[in-house]
Design an enzyme around this catalytic site. Structure first.
Site, PDB file in Angstrom:
ATOM      1  CG  ASP A 123       3.613   3.216  -3.246  1.00 28.35           C
ATOM      2  OD1 ASP A 123       3.062   4.154  -3.855  1.00 28.35           O
ATOM      3  OD2 ASP A 123       3.001   2.467  -2.462  1.00 28.35           O
ATOM      4  CG  ASP A 141       0.537   7.581  -2.380  1.00 25.99           C
ATOM      5  OD1 ASP A 141      -0.542   7.352  -2.957  1.00 25.99           O
ATOM      6  OD2 ASP A 141       1.422   6.712  -2.215  1.00 25.99           O
TER       7      ASP A 141
END
Length: 168
Positions: A123, A141
């Site tokens: 991330d 995401d």
């Protein structure tokens, strides 16, 4: 008679490939060039920051000892297969749902690749207000969330007039 592939929703799989290419390229850059958990300030509310997510959305089940890696990998594979079958069974003209499915598949496979290669998802997008931080996330995401939002949005749209006439 067989349906030509390009008349089905599979025509939209190019979007899945685009999401995957961008997701893999960005994550590889972050993995090779950023220091873990060291933020790079972009604005007063946004950082770029390499983070490792061993769980799912919002680090759900991140601290469960490793079994969740395979659990989430299985879910990603199952959802991708189901959505590909759904795309195959529906017309390419159903743009909104096919785009939604393609985005979800691209995001699911992008995060799946991370889980299989690293054991965690990379991330890097970190939004915050003051000391409150939204959980760090990535392009995959976003693709999943936008795809899910499109499915919800489409459920509120009135049915196609020709479909409504056929139902009567």
């Amino acid at each position: 008679m067989k349906t030509p592939i390009f008349s089905t929703g599979l025509r939209w799989l190019w979007l899945t490939v685009l999401v995957l290419i961008l997701d893999i390229a960005i994550k590889q850059y972050v993995y090779q060039n950023f220091r873990l958990y060291v933020p790079i300030e972009v604005t007063s509310f946004f950082n770029l920051m390499y983070a490792q997510n061993f769980g799912a959305a919002f680090s759900f089940l991140a601290d469960k000892g490793g079994w969740q890696r395979w659990f989430f990998a299985g879910i990603a594979i199952a959802i991708s297969v189901i959505l590909i079958v759904m795309m195959y069974r529906q017309s390419a003209a159903k743009r909104l749902s096919n785009i939604a499915y393609a985005l979800i598949i691209g995001g699911a496979i992008g995060n799946l690749i991370d889980r299989l290669m690293h054991g965690f998802v990379i991330d890097y997008l970190d939004f915050y207000v003051g000391n409150w931080h939204w959980p760090t996330f990535n392009l995959a995401d976003m693709a999943i969330c936008v795809g899910a939002a499109l499915i919800i949005f489409e459920s509120f749209l009135p049915e196609n007039k020709s479909q409504a006439k056929q139902a009567k």
